[in-house]
Scaffold this active site. Structure first.
Site, PDB file in Angstrom:
ATOM      1  N   GLY A  24      28.552  35.654  39.073  1.00  0.00           N
ATOM      2  CA  GLY A  24      29.637  36.086  38.193  1.00  0.00           C
ATOM      3  C   GLY A  24      29.105  36.749  36.936  1.00  0.00           C
ATOM      4  O   GLY A  24      29.640  36.544  35.842  1.00  0.00           O
TER       5      GLY A  24
ATOM      6  N   SER B 148      29.091  39.941  36.175  1.00  0.00           N
ATOM      7  CA  SER B 148      29.650  41.267  35.873  1.00  0.00           C
ATOM      8  C   SER B 148      30.556  41.276  34.653  1.00  0.00           C
ATOM      9  O   SER B 148      30.751  42.322  34.028  1.00  0.00           O
ATOM     10  CB  SER B 148      30.434  41.779  37.090  1.00  0.00           C
ATOM     11  OG  SER B 148      31.339  40.799  37.546  1.00  0.00           O
TER      12      SER B 148
ATOM     13  N   TYR C 116      41.531  23.481  39.691  1.00  0.00           N
ATOM     14  CA  TYR C 116      40.439  23.928  38.802  1.00  0.00           C
ATOM     15  C   TYR C 116      39.703  22.717  38.204  1.00  0.00           C
ATOM     16  O   TYR C 116      38.469  22.663  38.194  1.00  0.00           O
ATOM     17  CB  TYR C 116      41.043  24.798  37.699  1.00  0.00           C
ATOM     18  CG  TYR C 116      40.047  25.395  36.729  1.00  0.00           C
ATOM     19  CD1 TYR C 116      39.266  26.486  37.085  1.00  0.00           C
ATOM     20  CD2 TYR C 116      39.911  24.876  35.436  1.00  0.00           C
ATOM     21  CE1 TYR C 116      38.363  27.046  36.191  1.00  0.00           C
ATOM     22  CE2 TYR C 116      39.019  25.428  34.536  1.00  0.00           C
ATOM     23  CZ  TYR C 116      38.247  26.514  34.911  1.00  0.00           C
ATOM     24  OH  TYR C 116      37.348  27.057  34.012  1.00  0.00           O
TER      25      TYR C 116
HETATM   26  P1  NAP Z   1      35.917  35.991  34.200  1.00  0.00           P
HETATM   27  O1  NAP Z   1      35.836  36.805  32.970  1.00  0.00           O
HETATM   28  O2  NAP Z   1      37.171  35.990  34.998  1.00  0.00           O
HETATM   29  O3  NAP Z   1      34.683  36.402  35.159  1.00  0.00           O
HETATM   30  C1  NAP Z   1      34.514  35.738  36.388  1.00  0.00           C
HETATM   31  C2  NAP Z   1      33.243  36.202  37.057  1.00  0.00           C
HETATM   32  O4  NAP Z   1      33.092  35.480  38.300  1.00  0.00           O
HETATM   33  C3  NAP Z   1      33.263  37.676  37.416  1.00  0.00           C
HETATM   34  O5  NAP Z   1      31.960  38.193  37.278  1.00  0.00           O
HETATM   35  C4  NAP Z   1      33.677  37.658  38.886  1.00  0.00           C
HETATM   36  O6  NAP Z   1      33.234  38.773  39.641  1.00  0.00           O
HETATM   37  C5  NAP Z   1      32.959  36.412  39.363  1.00  0.00           C
HETATM   38  N1  NAP Z   1      33.564  35.868  40.592  1.00  0.00           N
HETATM   39  C6  NAP Z   1      34.781  35.282  40.726  1.00  0.00           C
HETATM   40  N2  NAP Z   1      34.980  34.921  42.009  1.00  0.00           N
HETATM   41  C7  NAP Z   1      33.846  35.278  42.689  1.00  0.00           C
HETATM   42  C8  NAP Z   1      33.442  35.189  44.036  1.00  0.00           C
HETATM   43  N3  NAP Z   1      34.221  34.626  44.976  1.00  0.00           N
HETATM   44  N4  NAP Z   1      32.216  35.661  44.382  1.00  0.00           N
HETATM   45  C9  NAP Z   1      31.427  36.243  43.456  1.00  0.00           C
HETATM   46  N5  NAP Z   1      31.743  36.355  42.160  1.00  0.00           N
HETATM   47  C10 NAP Z   1      32.951  35.884  41.779  1.00  0.00           C
HETATM   48  O7  NAP Z   1      35.624  34.443  33.896  1.00  0.00           O
HETATM   49  P2  NAP Z   1      34.919  33.749  32.637  1.00  0.00           P
HETATM   50  O8  NAP Z   1      35.976  33.368  31.677  1.00  0.00           O
HETATM   51  O9  NAP Z   1      33.757  34.534  32.190  1.00  0.00           O
HETATM   52  O10 NAP Z   1      34.428  32.388  33.324  1.00  0.00           O
HETATM   53  C11 NAP Z   1      33.081  32.200  33.757  1.00  0.00           C
HETATM   54  C12 NAP Z   1      32.880  30.714  34.079  1.00  0.00           C
HETATM   55  O11 NAP Z   1      33.151  29.945  32.912  1.00  0.00           O
HETATM   56  C13 NAP Z   1      33.838  30.202  35.154  1.00  0.00           C
HETATM   57  O12 NAP Z   1      33.169  29.273  35.983  1.00  0.00           O
HETATM   58  C14 NAP Z   1      34.921  29.513  34.360  1.00  0.00           C
HETATM   59  O13 NAP Z   1      35.567  28.509  35.092  1.00  0.00           O
HETATM   60  C15 NAP Z   1      34.112  28.943  33.209  1.00  0.00           C
HETATM   61  N6  NAP Z   1      34.908  28.637  32.002  1.00  0.00           N
HETATM   62  C16 NAP Z   1      35.570  29.631  31.344  1.00  0.00           C
HETATM   63  C17 NAP Z   1      36.323  29.299  30.207  1.00  0.00           C
HETATM   64  C18 NAP Z   1      37.065  30.329  29.404  1.00  0.00           C
HETATM   65  O14 NAP Z   1      37.745  29.935  28.444  1.00  0.00           O
HETATM   66  N7  NAP Z   1      36.962  31.610  29.725  1.00  0.00           N
HETATM   67  C19 NAP Z   1      36.370  27.969  29.776  1.00  0.00           C
HETATM   68  C20 NAP Z   1      35.679  27.000  30.475  1.00  0.00           C
HETATM   69  C21 NAP Z   1      34.949  27.349  31.595  1.00  0.00           C
HETATM   70  P3  NAP Z   1      34.100  40.164  39.641  1.00  0.00           P
HETATM   71  O15 NAP Z   1      33.942  40.724  38.251  1.00  0.00           O
HETATM   72  O16 NAP Z   1      33.468  41.015  40.653  1.00  0.00           O
HETATM   73  O17 NAP Z   1      35.506  39.778  39.920  1.00  0.00           O
END
Ligand code: NAP
Length: 250
Positions: free
Chosen positions: A14, A16, A157
């Site tokens: 992830g 990207s 989740y």
């Molecule tokens: P995001 O901006 O939605 O980015 C998600 C990333 O995961 C993207 O690079 C996406 O690839 C990749 N991805 C999703 N499904 C995938 C799959 N099946 N195979 C390969 N790649 C996949 O999310 P984020 O907010 O940065 O979150 C990153 C991590 O932090 C996650 O595990 C999330 O649960 C955790 N987190 C986030 C928050 C928050 O507040 N944002 C809080 C707590 C925990 P594509 O770009 O190609 O779609």
């Protein structure tokens, strides 16, 4: 220079967008060569690779679905073939499919568990043999504070993220004799596409509840991950670090 990652090879799922992008850039800034995995955002993934290369680093992007074990094995094999080793694995890819249990479909349960939890099994299992042979490695799993506190409307989740914490503790014990440290990072509310769906008013209300009175930037998660990837964290394993502005103190 405990944050020096020169000659280290890192794999970030992830990578990207959002937190994973910030982690990839931060690891590269510390000197690591970085492979990122993305699902569909090819141009964003390429931008991360080019940005690392423009700063004198080395990076590559692979398309895969992290929920599929055979694709995890393929990616790890390609990383080792290209760079010769694997020192740092960051299991970051994740999705949400929120809804109250009464309305949550079986498909939404399965896809979130497979993307957020099974993926961690997939990439950790695929990487472990290489790291065990090296007698060194760092595995960092991105969980969430809701995996500790629970959250209505996010049973799938939260179950996936609580599972990641349990997995982290167990694998830390299994791999400790091979000098592989396994830790989790639990962000609070981070400004990414995942949380961008909320209205400005909703985001303000969340910020009000956080002791530091603001949400986090992806870089603020990446810096903790970079520390856990470095030799400065050699005596830390099986732990979950909350990076949440104090939210879980409430
Ligand atoms: P995001 O901006 O939605 O980015 C998600 C990333 O995961 C993207 O690079 C996406 O690839 C990749 N991805 C999703 N499904 C995938 C799959 N099946 N195979 C390969 N790649 C996949 O999310 P984020 O907010 O940065 O979150 C990153 C991590 O932090 C996650 O595990 C999330 O649960 C955790 N987190 C986030 C928050 C928050 O507040 N944002 C809080 C707590 C925990 P594509 O770009 O190609 O779609």
């Amino acid at each position: 220079m405990t944050m020096n990652l020169e000659n280290k090879i890192a794999l970030v799922t992830g990578g990207s967008r959002g937190i994973g992008r910030a982690i990839a850039l931060s690891l590269a800034t510390a000197g690591a060569k970085v492979a990122i995995v993305y699902r569909s955002a090819a141009s964003e993934a390429e931008e991360v690779v080019q940005s690392i290369k423009a700063n004198g680093g080395d990076a590559v992007a692979f398309q895969a679905d992290v929920a599929l074990f055979n694709q995890a094995v393929e990616i790890v094999t390609k990383v080792v073939a290209q760079f010769g080793r694997l020192d740092i694995l960051v299991n970051n890819a994740g999705i949400t499919k929120d809804g109250l249990l009464l309305r949550m479909s079986e498909v939404d349960w399965d896809v979130v568990i497979n993307t957020n939890l099974k993926s961690v099994f997939n990439f950790t299992k695929a990487s472990t043999k290489q790291m065990m042979g090296q007698r060194a490695g760092k595995i960092i799993n991105i969980t969430s504070i809701v995996g500790i506190t629970g959250n209505a409307g996010q049973a799938n989740y939260v179950a996936s993220k609580a599972g990641v914490i349990g997995f982290t503790k167990s694998i830390a014990k299994e791999l400790s004799s091979r000098n592989i440290q396994v830790n989790a990072v639990a962000p609070g509310f981070v400004e990414t596409d995942m949380t961008g769906k909320l209205t400005e008013d909703q985001q303000k209300a969340i910020a009000e509840k956080i002791p530091l009175k603001r949400t986090a930037k992806p870089d603020e998660i990446a810096s903790v991950v970079t520390f856990l990837a470095s030799s400065g964290s050699d005596y830390i394993t099986g732990q979950t670090s909350c990076v949440d502005g104090g939210l879980t103190l409430l």
